[in-house]
Design an enzyme around this catalytic site. Structure first.
Site, short mmCIF file in Angstrom:
data_model
loop_
_atom_site.label_atom_id
_atom_site.label_comp_id
_atom_site.label_asym_id
_atom_site.label_seq_id
_atom_site.Cartn_x
_atom_site.Cartn_y
_atom_site.Cartn_z
N ASP A 175 5.86 4.91 5.20
CA ASP A 175 6.73 3.99 5.95
C ASP A 175 6.82 2.62 5.28
O ASP A 175 7.51 1.72 5.78
CB ASP A 175 6.27 3.87 7.42
CG ASP A 175 4.89 3.28 7.58
OD1 ASP A 175 3.99 3.61 6.79
OD2 ASP A 175 4.69 2.49 8.53
N HIS A 176 6.16 2.46 4.12
CA HIS A 176 6.25 1.22 3.33
C HIS A 176 6.88 1.47 1.96
O HIS A 176 7.22 0.52 1.26
CB HIS A 176 4.87 0.60 3.13
CG HIS A 176 4.23 0.19 4.43
ND1 HIS A 176 4.03 -1.12 4.78
CD2 HIS A 176 3.78 0.94 5.48
CE1 HIS A 176 3.47 -1.17 5.98
NE2 HIS A 176 3.31 0.07 6.42
N HIS A 234 1.42 3.96 1.98
CA HIS A 234 1.96 4.74 3.11
C HIS A 234 3.48 4.86 3.05
O HIS A 234 4.19 3.91 2.69
CB HIS A 234 1.52 4.12 4.43
CG HIS A 234 0.07 4.38 4.73
ND1 HIS A 234 -0.67 3.63 5.61
CD2 HIS A 234 -0.79 5.34 4.25
CE1 HIS A 234 -1.91 4.09 5.66
NE2 HIS A 234 -2.01 5.12 4.85
N HIS A 262 0.85 -1.20 0.00
CA HIS A 262 0.00 0.00 0.00
C HIS A 262 0.88 1.24 0.00
O HIS A 262 2.10 1.15 0.08
CB HIS A 262 -1.00 -0.02 1.15
CG HIS A 262 -0.41 0.09 2.52
ND1 HIS A 262 0.42 -0.87 3.07
CD2 HIS A 262 -0.52 1.06 3.47
CE1 HIS A 262 0.77 -0.49 4.29
NE2 HIS A 262 0.23 0.67 4.56
N ASP A 312 -0.21 -3.81 6.27
CA ASP A 312 -0.88 -3.31 7.47
C ASP A 312 -2.33 -3.77 7.55
O ASP A 312 -3.17 -3.08 8.13
CB ASP A 312 -0.83 -1.77 7.51
CG ASP A 312 0.56 -1.24 7.82
OD1 ASP A 312 1.46 -2.05 8.10
OD2 ASP A 312 0.73 0.00 7.77
N HIS A 368 4.54 -4.58 10.90
CA HIS A 368 4.86 -3.87 12.15
C HIS A 368 4.98 -4.84 13.32
O HIS A 368 4.26 -5.84 13.38
CB HIS A 368 3.77 -2.83 12.50
CG HIS A 368 3.77 -1.62 11.63
ND1 HIS A 368 4.58 -0.53 11.86
CD2 HIS A 368 3.07 -1.34 10.51
CE1 HIS A 368 4.36 0.39 10.93
NE2 HIS A 368 3.44 -0.08 10.09
N HIS A 396 -7.50 -0.80 5.45
CA HIS A 396 -6.48 0.11 5.99
C HIS A 396 -6.27 1.26 5.00
O HIS A 396 -6.29 2.43 5.36
CB HIS A 396 -5.20 -0.67 6.25
CG HIS A 396 -4.05 0.15 6.72
ND1 HIS A 396 -4.02 0.73 7.98
CD2 HIS A 396 -2.88 0.50 6.12
CE1 HIS A 396 -2.87 1.39 8.11
NE2 HIS A 396 -2.17 1.28 7.00
ZN LIG Z 1 -0.10 1.70 6.51
#
Ligand SMILES: [Zn+2]
Length: 257
Positions: free
Chosen positions: A56-57, A54, A52, A130, A168, A108
């Site tokens: 942090d990915h 985001h 996805h 996530d 995570h 998400h």
């Molecule tokens: Zn995420």
């Protein structure tokens, strides 16, 4: 083929697998730790899989692509660092000779996907970003409770031995909530003690397995009477599966372990 989680930031994992020559990185939120690892292991980055959009990915994608020439694969409908090979369910793709099935798992984010293979180092393996965490699930930033429940039901229908590679290390806080939901689930309390020992030694609690998650994760257990009863103590009108799921998700959002 070897599989390992590379811890980055405060609680992210970049999942890596390699065949001794070529490697694949899943959701690289940052590039430098992956480049260091590739150099230490003498590996070439072949593919980046994204679940996805985001940051942090995806934050490491441009630098990794520019330094290695890796192919980048990601969800069909999300904004990602281009160029990206776009995939959606029920497509299949081959990565380092391993056959993956793409699953659409919105909730998400609106276009979140997951990757499942029946055989990575002799075990079925899931990269779920996530969407599913050990003991929990992702927050609903762009999707509805009904979408997320449907996504989790799809994941729960995969083979029980599937290794669950979550993005995570949220396990201990998720398990604290799970124990509040199901205080008499002894598998859950025993697994919590096991994970506390792992974290005290600085070790990851992941990958989990779907078989274990079905026994401990309240978001995969919304049809169990004990979970429904607990959810209704917070949302008395939660009478459908979606309402029970939404009640649990709201309770978790406000839960202070
Ligand atoms: Zn995420």
């Amino acid at each position: 083929m070897q599989l390992l989680p590379l811890p980055v930031f405060t609680d992210n994992y970049i999942w890596l697998f390699h065949d001794g020559t070529r490697a694949c990185a899943v959701d690289p939120g940052t590039a430098e730790p992956v480049l260091d690892w590739l150099q230490q292991q003498g590996l070439r980055l072949d593919t980046i899989l994204l679940t996805h959009h985001h940051a942090d990915h995806t934050g490491g994608v441009d630098l990794l692509r520019n330094s290695t020439g890796a192919r980048v694969v990601g969800p069909a409908t999300e904004t990602l660092p281009e160029p990206v090979e776009r995939v959606s369910a029920p497509e299949r793709l081959s990565v380092l000779g391993i056959d993956f099935q793409v699953l659409d798992v919105p909730g998400h984010t609106a276009g979140h996907i997951a990757y499942h293979t029946p055989n990575l180092a002799h075990q079925p393996t899931l990269f779920c970003g996530d969407t599913l965490f050990s003991g929990g699930c992702g927050r609903l930033f762009e999707g509805t409770a009904a979408q997320m429940l449907d996504s989790l039901d799809q994941l729960a229908a995969l083979p029980d031995p599937t290794r669950v590679c979550c993005a995570h290390e949220y396990t201990l806080s998720n398990l604290a909530f799970a124990v509040a939901v199901e205080p008499s689930n002894t598998t859950l309390t025993q697994h919590t003690e096991h994970c506390m020992r792992l974290r005290a030694e600085g070790r990851p609690t992941l990958p989990s397995t779907l078989a274990l998650e079905k026994q401990i994760n309240p978001f995969l257990r919304i049809r169990c009477p004990a979970v429904q009863t607990a959810a209704r103590q917070h949302s008395p009108d939660a009478h459908t599966d979606v309402a029970v799921f939404a009640a649990l998700r709201n309770w978790k959002n406000n839960f202070k372990g």
